[in-house]
Structure formats: structure tokens, C-alpha cells
Design a protein around this motif. Structure first.
Motif, mmCIF file in Angstrom:
data_model
loop_
_atom_site.group_PDB
_atom_site.id
_atom_site.type_symbol
_atom_site.label_atom_id
_atom_site.label_comp_id
_atom_site.label_asym_id
_atom_site.label_seq_id
_atom_site.Cartn_x
_atom_site.Cartn_y
_atom_site.Cartn_z
ATOM 1 N N LEU A 35 0.698 -1.221 0.120
ATOM 2 C CA LEU A 35 0.049 -0.078 -0.024
ATOM 3 C C LEU A 35 0.815 1.485 -0.051
ATOM 4 N N ALA A 36 1.861 1.229 0.542
ATOM 5 C CA ALA A 36 3.051 2.462 0.764
ATOM 6 C C ALA A 36 3.503 2.474 -0.435
ATOM 7 N N GLN A 37 3.812 1.385 -1.193
ATOM 8 C CA GLN A 37 4.464 1.529 -2.688
ATOM 9 C C GLN A 37 3.368 2.212 -3.524
ATOM 10 N N VAL A 38 2.221 1.879 -3.532
ATOM 11 C CA VAL A 38 1.230 2.163 -4.414
ATOM 12 C C VAL A 38 0.884 3.644 -4.273
ATOM 13 N N ILE A 43 0.415 8.329 -6.029
ATOM 14 C CA ILE A 43 -0.067 9.754 -5.333
ATOM 15 C C ILE A 43 1.212 10.648 -5.646
ATOM 16 N N LEU A 44 2.386 10.259 -4.849
ATOM 17 C CA LEU A 44 3.512 11.160 -4.869
ATOM 18 C C LEU A 44 4.384 11.174 -5.942
ATOM 19 N N GLY A 45 4.049 10.231 -7.031
ATOM 20 C CA GLY A 45 4.913 10.259 -8.198
ATOM 21 C C GLY A 45 6.444 9.620 -8.076
ATOM 22 N N GLY A 46 6.633 9.050 -6.958
ATOM 23 C CA GLY A 46 7.923 8.296 -6.846
ATOM 24 C C GLY A 46 7.750 6.882 -6.713
ATOM 25 N N SER A 47 8.846 6.188 -6.166
ATOM 26 C CA SER A 47 8.848 4.737 -5.825
ATOM 27 C C SER A 47 9.739 4.436 -4.760
ATOM 28 N N LEU A 48 9.107 3.394 -4.236
ATOM 29 C CA LEU A 48 10.021 2.747 -2.979
ATOM 30 C C LEU A 48 10.691 1.763 -3.513
ATOM 31 N N ALA A 51 10.529 -1.859 -2.012
ATOM 32 C CA ALA A 51 9.222 -2.330 -1.440
ATOM 33 C C ALA A 51 9.198 -4.021 -2.033
ATOM 34 N N GLU A 52 9.077 -4.207 -3.221
ATOM 35 C CA GLU A 52 9.126 -5.080 -4.085
ATOM 36 C C GLU A 52 9.947 -6.407 -3.686
ATOM 37 N N GLU A 53 11.125 -5.967 -3.433
ATOM 38 C CA GLU A 53 12.200 -6.992 -3.029
ATOM 39 C C GLU A 53 11.758 -7.632 -1.540
ATOM 40 N N LEU A 54 11.481 -6.503 -0.520
ATOM 41 C CA LEU A 54 11.240 -6.964 0.609
ATOM 42 C C LEU A 54 10.111 -7.880 0.881
ATOM 43 N N CYS A 55 9.040 -7.629 0.170
ATOM 44 C CA CYS A 55 7.653 -8.243 0.092
ATOM 45 C C CYS A 55 7.680 -9.607 -0.546
ATOM 46 N N PHE A 130 19.389 -0.623 1.913
ATOM 47 C CA PHE A 130 18.935 0.536 1.365
ATOM 48 C C PHE A 130 18.186 1.317 2.687
ATOM 49 N N ILE A 131 17.189 0.715 3.241
ATOM 50 C CA ILE A 131 16.492 1.137 4.330
ATOM 51 C C ILE A 131 17.266 1.427 5.601
ATOM 52 N N TRP A 132 18.134 0.550 5.904
ATOM 53 C CA TRP A 132 18.982 0.823 7.111
ATOM 54 C C TRP A 132 20.028 1.945 6.929
ATOM 55 N N THR A 133 20.534 2.244 5.566
ATOM 56 C CA THR A 133 21.291 3.191 5.217
ATOM 57 C C THR A 133 20.779 4.482 5.381
ATOM 58 N N ALA A 134 19.139 4.534 4.875
ATOM 59 C CA ALA A 134 18.634 5.942 5.044
ATOM 60 C C ALA A 134 18.317 6.123 6.587
#
Length: 193
Positions: A35-38, A43-48, A51-55, A130-134
Motif C-alpha cells: 500500500l505504501a508502494q502504491v 500519489i507522490l509520483g516516486g517509488s520505493l 518494497a517489492e524485494e522486501l515483500c 537501503f532502508i538501514w542506510t537511510a
């Protein structure tokens, strides 16, 4: 009234609760991440990008964790034609004979799954890095081996479920049927004397 739950029953109940809880939490995480990815994409025009890899990794673990529960609940495809023609004792014997190659196969696959997973000790999970670096400024460095080891864990648990089902059905199909026929044998012996 006496409590008949022994330590094995409590262990099995706790195990089933743990696996169901982990499956539910992983499904919840998958739904929230998607849902966050969608939201980010449309809505925000970006991409996580993670997300797909973690899922995918969560779904792999979830699948291998619940294999044993699905087997125990009879949710695998089975052919019941031949067993339905047999007596309870022969049905159990057939199940026992069939359990041998199944458990051997699952054991071999778990062994080779562990061997395969051990080859990836130095490769890390990019999404978590990527998440932990952020969040912290440095990579987490968690090995991707922990994704691949799900095969070994899932197949070992499935083998335990196959053996557990064999033990439970032994009581239900063999021992209980011996008890059912014992009074008949006593009555027959009493009538002949």
C-alpha cells in the motif's frame, strides 16, 4: 475435571500459534508495504525501490513456514481412492510406507537448501541495506543467506508434520481399531464356551 494437556500438547499448540502469528504479521507487513508502494508511486509520483524485494522475501518465508500447517490441515492435493478401499490398519501401513520416501526427499532437499544458502554468506540483502542506510547512515549487512535458509526451515518443519501426522494417525487408525475389535473377540470367545 482433570487437565489432560501434557507438555507435548502445549508445545504443539504454542508452535501452531507462533507459526500462525508469524504468517499473519508477515502478511500484514506485505500489505502495508505494498500500500505504501502504491501511494508513493501513484500519489507522490516516486517509488520505493526496496518494497517489492522486501515483500518477495517476506512471502518466501511465509510460504515455507506454513507448508507444514497446510499439510496437517489436509490442504495438499491427495488421492484418496486406494486408501479409501483399505482397512484402517492397512491405510496406516500405506501411509507409513509412503512417508519414508517423502521424509527422505524433504531431508535431502533441506540439506541441499542449507548448502545452497551457505554459499551466499557474503552477499547482503539490498532492500534492508537501503532502508538501514537511510535510517542510520550505514548498511545493515544482513546476509541474504537468511532468505535462502527459509527452504531448509520450511522443509524440515514439513518433514516433522509428516512424521507427526503418521504418529497421530497410528493412534486413530490402528490402536483405536484394535480396541474396537477386542470386545467382539471377547464376546465370541464367551459364546463358544
Amino acid at each position: 475435571m482433570q487437565d489432560r494437556t501434557g507438555p507435548l500438547t502445549r508445545f504443539v499448540t504454542s508452535y501452531i500459534w507462533l507459526v500462525r502469528t508469524l504468517a499473519g504479521v508477515s502478511m500484514l507487513l506485505i500489505v502495508v508495504i505494498m500500500l505504501a508502494q502504491v501511494f508513493w508511486r501513484y500519489i507522490l509520483g516516486g517509488s520505493l525501490i526496496w518494497a517489492e524485494e522486501l515483500c518477495r522475501y517476506l512471502l518466501i518465508w511465509q510460504t515455507f513456514l506454513v507448508l507444514g500447517l497446510a499439510f496437517s490441515k489436509g490442504e495438499f492435493v491427495v488421492l484418496e481412492f486406494v486408501p479409501s478401499l483399505l482397512s484402517p490398519r492397512l491405510r496406516w501401513l500405506l501411509k507409513a510406507v509412503m512417508a519414508v520416501p517423502i521424509v527422505v526427499f524433504l531431508g535431502l532437499m533441506a540439506w541441499y537448501g542449507w548448502d545452497f544458502a551457505s554459499r551466499f554468506d557474503r552477499q547482503t540483502i539490498p532492500a534492508l541495506d537501503f532502508i538501514w542506510t537511510a535510517l542510520s547512515g550505514e548498511a545493515l549487512g544482513l546476509s541474504i543467506r537468511w532468505v535462502y535458509v527459509s527452504v531448509t526451515v520450511g522443509l524440515a518443519l514439513l518433514a516433522l508434520h509428516v512424521l507427526g501426522d503418521l504418529a497421530v494417525s497410528f493412534r486413530r487408525q490402528v490402536i483405536n481399531n484394535l480396541e474396537d475389535t477386542a470386545p467382539d473377540a471377547d464376546c465370541t470367545a464367551a459364546e463358544t464356551t
